[in-house]
Design an enzyme around this catalytic site. Structure first.
Site, short mmCIF file in Angstrom:
data_model
loop_
_atom_site.label_atom_id
_atom_site.label_comp_id
_atom_site.label_asym_id
_atom_site.label_seq_id
_atom_site.Cartn_x
_atom_site.Cartn_y
_atom_site.Cartn_z
CB SER A 570 -0.86 0.03 1.26
OG SER A 570 -1.46 1.31 1.39
CE1 TYR A 583 -4.61 -1.76 4.67
CE2 TYR A 583 -4.07 0.41 3.76
CZ TYR A 583 -4.37 -0.94 3.57
OH TYR A 583 -4.44 -1.45 2.32
#
Ligand SMILES: [Zn+2]
Length: 685
Positions: A570, A583
């Site tokens: 990510s 996250y």
């Protein structure tokens, strides 16, 4: 064998095809061809053919006598009238006067007299149908009849079983010579109901579709009777280890030894998909003391050779817990197979000038104690090879029950394997870049996972879609079609991961590419967030990547043909967003996990790469969420989604293409590809 003819269904076929302007006789021809094609003990995968003599109008409108004959390589079980091309009968019959017809002339004759110039090419056995007078002719490679005629004294056995009802044609390669010989034998006794083609199959004749079909069933049934009598435990079983290793342990080793290292450049191996089969008949066959004699004696009917080569690979029985010993012996057996195949080609290549050797890898592996594997560059090819191998086990068992299995000579096998007209059946398409490879995609029920699975399947890989939501995985797999496999997998649970990878290996034989994609987003300001949330996110966004990568690497090392690990990381891993710590932190760890795999397993030929994507419509970034964020920033949804340097929305398909590019970049490892439309703060330095 029981007749499957149902008068009502035949009438329905007549009505259905009449609506499309198809005449009654051709409708019935299609109906009974399908009945034959659906019985796997009669024909397999494009084998066999049927014909009808009738009339058709040519392009000028003139009515002319024609032969409707099955298109070459077409599946009889799914035949349609437009796959039964009409060919002018008179010029075909005139060819009988010739002494010979070489392969180039034969290829022209196949298309030269078509009524519709755009029709598919008729079967290579077209001339045989044309030279015989019957209105309906059916041809199959019925397994029971093959058991009877794949014998040294096949002519005597046929006389015993059929009396004078069937003519007997000695072996001749399909084509002009066989057609002419069959017609001569028929002319000597036109009262026969059909012809037996030694070591090949049989033809039956009829004035109606039903007569020809019923004769086929009866002829096969008569062959079944002596076989049933002699069928009690046909093969004496060899001594086997007390405990046999599991298929999930054996298949990756077999895939590895049945590959060609660096076949398409350094690091680009030729690999195959494996399709496993076992049954009582198969086990008795592969466990037989004399398996090397009867299984290596040739194919049961000539056209099988284009699917499975002249003989299978036979490996020793794998003992549980002795995998290294099995690998060594299987490797030696595979090397011997390759050497044997190369010398077979060298011995015979002068018979087919200009012939280029096919890859020398086996298409069938017999594993005593376990069963057999069909192999091919796609699941479809592997399953065809396995079907043909199963038919061989059945046919050879029948032959050995009443005598001794005998095939055609090696030179005849070679002629069929390298005959250009037979090869046309395989209609060679360009080899897709991931042919023979198995890809596992986690989180494949979601947008990015599903798009990636689709892209890999289009590139030729056999794909397994894993998701916590089994239904979603199966739906996406079904949408891809073919052999795509949907499986349930909780990537945070070690036993669930093991079960899913076992299922993939059982279905395809191994794993070459892992796309570790499953993930979910947790939020919270890092100074206040509950540690439980952070741990939960680490479970899925870091440890689960490690679990699936470890499972994949174990299989890849067993195969010994390298592999590819791809991680959905990510942009959060390098460019944290506010309140996205829970996250981004495990994703940052996953970025380094990828690098560690690249470092520790490069020597195994295993590459590791990752994709940093951002702002993709998916389960993480739902329509509602996008609307809320756009509103909060006072911009349109479109502007919100295109808020990057290029000003374009980035899609799941863009991410899928990045993964595919990484899978194909054989000299790239330890790298991250950014797929975010351009965000200089997230650019890797
Ligand atoms: Zn045939």
């Amino acid at each position: 064998m029981k007749s499957a003819w149902v008068e009502r269904d035949a009438e329905d076929a007549i009505d259905r095809y009449a609506a499309r302007g198809i005449a009654r006789e051709l409708a019935l021809r299609v109906y009974s061809t399908r009945l034959l094609g659906r019985e796997r003990n009669l024909v397999l995968h494009g084998g066999g053919n049927t014909s009808l003599k009738g009339t058709a109008r040519d392009l000028s409108g003139a009515e002319t006598d024609v032969l409707y004959v099955k298109g070459s390589g077409r599946d009889m079980g799914a035949i349609e009238p437009d796959r039964m091309p009409a060919v002018r009968l008179a010029p075909l019959r005139a060819l009988r006067g010739r002494d010979a017809l070489d392969v180039n002339e034969m290829a022209r004759v196949q298309r030269g007299f078509l009524i519709d110039p755009l029709a598919p090419s008729p079967s290579v056995e077209m001339l045989l149908h044309a030279f015989l007078p019957a209105r309906f002719i059916d041809h199959t490679h019925a397994t029971a009849v093959l058991s009877l005629i794949d014998q040294p004294d096949s002519e005597r056995l046929c006389a015993e079983v059929y009396g004078g009802r069937m003519g007997f044609v000695p072996y001749r390669m399909p084509g002009f010579g066989l057609a002419k010989l069959a017609a001569e034998i028929f002319d000597k006794d036109p009262s026969v109901e059909g012809l037996i083609l030694d070591k090949h199959g049989l033809f039956t004749f009829g004035e109606s579709a039903r007569e020809s079909y019923e004769r086929m069933i009866e002829t096969v049934t008569l062959a079944e009777q002596p076989l049933a009598k002699g069928r009690k435990s046909v093969f004496a079983t060899a001594a086997l280890p007390a405990r046999i290793a599991a298929i999930t342990e054996i298949a990756p080793i077999l895939r590895g030894v049945c590959s060609l290292r660096d076949a398409f450049g350094e690091g680009a191996h030729r690999r195959m998909i494996l399709n496993f089969r076992a049954s009582e008949t198969i086990l008795n066959y592969v466990n037989g003391e004399e398996v090397a004699r009867y299984a290596r004696a040739g194919t049961i009917t000539p056209d099988h050779v284009i699917r499975v080569k002249p003989w299978p690979l036979i490996v020793p029985a794998p003992e549980a817990g002795q995998l290294d010993a099995f690998r060594e012996r299987a490797q030696a057996a595979a090397e011997r197979f390759i050497a044997d195949y190369k010398s077979y080609f060298e011995r015979n290549k002068a018979r087919e000038p200009g012939a280029r050797m096919h890859d020398p890898l086996p298409r069938v592996a017999l594993v005593p104690g376990l069963g057999l594997f069909g192999m091919g560059e796609s699941m479809k090819e592997a399953a065809i090879a396995a079907d043909v191998a199963e038919a061989a086990a059945e046919g050879i068992t029948g032959a050995e029950a009443i005598g001794r299995f005998t095939s055609i000579a090696e030179t005849d096998l070679f002629d069929c394997e390298y005959w250009s007209l037979e090869l046309a059946k395989l209609n060679a398409r360009p080899r897709p870049p991931l042919a023979g490879q198995v890809a596992v995609i986690t989180g494949a029920g979601g947008a990015i996972g599903a798009a990636t699975a689709r892209a890999f399947a289009q590139a030729g890989a056999a794909v397994a879609l894993l998701d916590l939501d089994l239904k979603a995985a199966q739906e996406k797999a079904q949408a891809i079609g073919g052999a795509a496999l949907g499986l349930s997998c909780d990537v945070t649970d070690a036993s669930s991961v093991q079960a899913a990878f076992d299922a993939v290996v059982a279905a395809f034989g191994g794993v070459d590419i892992l796309v570790s994609n499953a993930g979910a987003a947790w939020q919270g300001k890092i100074g206040e967030v509950d540690e439980a949330i952070l741990r939960k996110s680490f479970e899925l966004n870091f440890f689960a990547h490690q679990k699936v990568a470890q499972a994949a690497v174990k299989i890849m090392r067993r195969q010994g043909t390298g592999g590819c690990l791809l991680f959905n990381i990510s942009k959060q891993a390098v460019n944290p967003g506010p309140d996205f710590g829970p996250y981004g932190l495990p994703k940052a760890a996953t970025l380094f996990l990828m690098r560690q795999y690249a470092l520790d397993h490069g020597a195994d030929g295993i590459r590791a790469n990752g994709v940093n994507a951002d702002r993709i419509r998916s389960g993480l970034l739902t329509g509602d969420f996008i609307a809320a964020r756009a509103k909060a920033r006072g911009v349109s949804e479109k502007d919100y989604m295109s808020g990057n340097l290029l000003g374009h929305e980035v899609t799941a398909d863009d991410v899928a293409q990045a993964f595919l590019a990484q899978a194909l970049a054989l000299k790239t490892t330890g790298s991250v590809t950014t797929v975010d439309g351009g965000n200089i703060a997230a650019a890797l330095r």
